[in-house]
Design an enzyme around this catalytic site. Structure first.
Site, PDB file in Angstrom:
ATOM      1  N   GLN A 117     -24.828 122.304  28.794  1.00 24.40           N
ATOM      2  CA  GLN A 117     -23.517 122.124  29.395  1.00 24.40           C
ATOM      3  C   GLN A 117     -23.584 122.378  30.894  1.00 24.40           C
ATOM      4  OE1 GLN A 117     -20.570 124.047  27.073  1.00 24.40           O
ATOM      5  NE2 GLN A 117     -18.933 123.844  28.581  1.00 24.40           N
ATOM      6  N   SER A 153     -29.887 125.882  25.750  1.00 22.99           N
ATOM      7  CA  SER A 153     -28.575 126.166  25.143  1.00 22.99           C
ATOM      8  C   SER A 153     -28.131 124.981  24.276  1.00 22.99           C
ATOM      9  CB  SER A 153     -27.556 126.501  26.232  1.00 22.99           C
ATOM     10  OG  SER A 153     -26.346 126.957  25.686  1.00 22.99           O
ATOM     11  N   LEU A 154     -27.048 124.311  24.649  1.00 23.71           N
ATOM     12  CA  LEU A 154     -26.584 123.123  23.926  1.00 23.71           C
ATOM     13  C   LEU A 154     -27.715 122.116  23.716  1.00 23.71           C
ATOM     14  CD1 LEU A 154     -24.451 120.951  22.995  1.00 23.71           C
ATOM     15  CD2 LEU A 154     -24.130 120.464  25.428  1.00 23.71           C
ATOM     16  N   ARG A 209     -19.280 123.495  17.312  1.00 21.89           N
ATOM     17  CA  ARG A 209     -19.717 124.571  18.210  1.00 21.89           C
ATOM     18  C   ARG A 209     -18.803 124.662  19.419  1.00 21.89           C
ATOM     19  NH1 ARG A 209     -23.375 124.911  22.781  1.00 21.89           N
ATOM     20  NH2 ARG A 209     -24.822 126.682  22.680  1.00 21.89           N
ATOM     21  N   HIS A 267     -23.458 133.177  25.380  1.00 22.38           N
ATOM     22  CA  HIS A 267     -24.725 133.851  25.070  1.00 22.38           C
ATOM     23  C   HIS A 267     -24.628 135.367  25.260  1.00 22.38           C
ATOM     24  CE1 HIS A 267     -26.590 130.008  24.476  1.00 22.38           C
ATOM     25  NE2 HIS A 267     -26.116 129.613  25.634  1.00 22.38           N
ATOM     26  N   GLN A 319     -28.258 131.824  18.462  1.00 22.68           N
ATOM     27  CA  GLN A 319     -28.266 131.387  19.856  1.00 22.68           C
ATOM     28  C   GLN A 319     -26.948 131.655  20.574  1.00 22.68           C
ATOM     29  OE1 GLN A 319     -27.188 127.644  21.388  1.00 22.68           O
ATOM     30  NE2 GLN A 319     -29.314 127.031  21.657  1.00 22.68           N
TER      31      GLN A 319
END
Length: 297
Positions: A10, A88-89, A113, A203, A252
């Site tokens: 992102q 991440s994503l 998500r 996170h 995650q």
């Protein structure tokens, strides 16, 4: 020469993203149209014609980056990867690229998500900040040595959330805690410690409600054995066991993104060429800072 495919997260979105691929390739059009049907709204209309502000909508941003990344990788002509990773994503895109997740299943998980994370942001307001020119260990030490914040009044908390490259770490947590930590980071020698324009403490443990909301969807999704290892954010290790991959993907949301460690491990395991797929090229820059000797394309 081992090839590694990497996928951004992102923040890499931009107006008009993926339109050139859509206009030029039938397969891209098919994937984009399938995404619109699965999501129940025209994601591609926002991607192609929306403003930067439109693309910041939670239900849009993450599916848009995921879709662009997967389409770009599907259309490439380089051989299949020897290993994959995503920031991440981007880990969802990586899991599609290595065959661990079907495109359709991954898209629905990404959508779920995004909505779960937005709800968690509203439940537990927080923020993030970039800390520059401090060693990873020092950033963690500063966060840990703020005893008035760790589990203190109001449950305020700040943790290291993204290890992006040497000298670039993002911290995450309660707004007041992050602001206090920024002052402490500068006192510890950071060149800069500044808040980022994000809407939540990603996170970090403040995302626990999102993990709980997403758990059912992840548990009912089929994860297959990938044809090459995926280096996951949580472990920074090569993973091929579908159940470990599933568990790490859920962890995650509340654990740090160990991007520096992941890239270092990929190089140690033989990666010589890195290829980034998706909007922008932020990962290329990070990889060059982690190891300037590898090839980045």
């Amino acid at each position: 020469m081992s090839k590694a495919f990497v996928f951004p997260g992102q923040g890499s979105q931009f107006p008009g993203m993926c339109k050139d691929l859509y206009d030029a390739h039938a397969e891209a059009r098919e994937m984009c149209q399938a995404a619109d049907r699965l999501l129940g709204f025209s994601l591609t209309d926002v991607m192609f014609n929306g403003t930067a502000e439109d693309l910041k909508q939670t239900k849009v941003t993450q599916p848009a980056v995921f879709l662009h990344s997967v389409v770009a990788q599907r259309l490439m002509t380089i051989e299949t990867p020897d290993m994959v990773a995503g920031h991440s994503l981007g880990e969802f895109s990586a899991l599609v690229a290595c065959g661990a997740l079907r495109f359709e299943d991954a898209l629905l998980l990404v959508s779920a998500r995004a909505q779960a994370m937005q709800a968690a942001c509203e439940q537990n307001p927080g923020t993030m900040a970039a800390v520059l020119s401090l060693p990873d260990e020092k950033v963690e030490e500063v966060c840990a040595n703020l005893p008035s914040l760790q589990g203190g009044v109001g449950g305020r908390l700040v943790v290291a959330a993204n290890f992006n490259c040497p000298g670039q770490v993002v911290i995450s947590g309660d707004i007041e805690a992050v602001e206090t930590a920024c002052v402490a980071m500068k006192e510890a020698g950071a060149r800069r410690a500044l808040r980022l324009p994000v809407g939540g403490a990603f996170h970090s443990p403040l995302m626990q409600p999102a993990a709980e909301a997403l758990e059912a969807a992840i548990l009912k999704t089929e994860f297959r054995k990938p044809f090459c290892p995926v280096y996951q954010n949580v472990s920074a290790k090569a993973e091929t066991d579908p159940e470990i991959i599933r568990t790490n993907l859920l962890k995650q949301l509340t654990a740090p993104v160990r991007w520096t460690q992941s890239v270092q491990q990929m190089i140690e395991d033989g990666a010589h060429e890195f290829y980034e797929f998706g909007p922008g090229d932020v990962l290329k820059g990070l990889i060059r800072k982690i190891n300037p000797d590898v090839q980045v394309g």
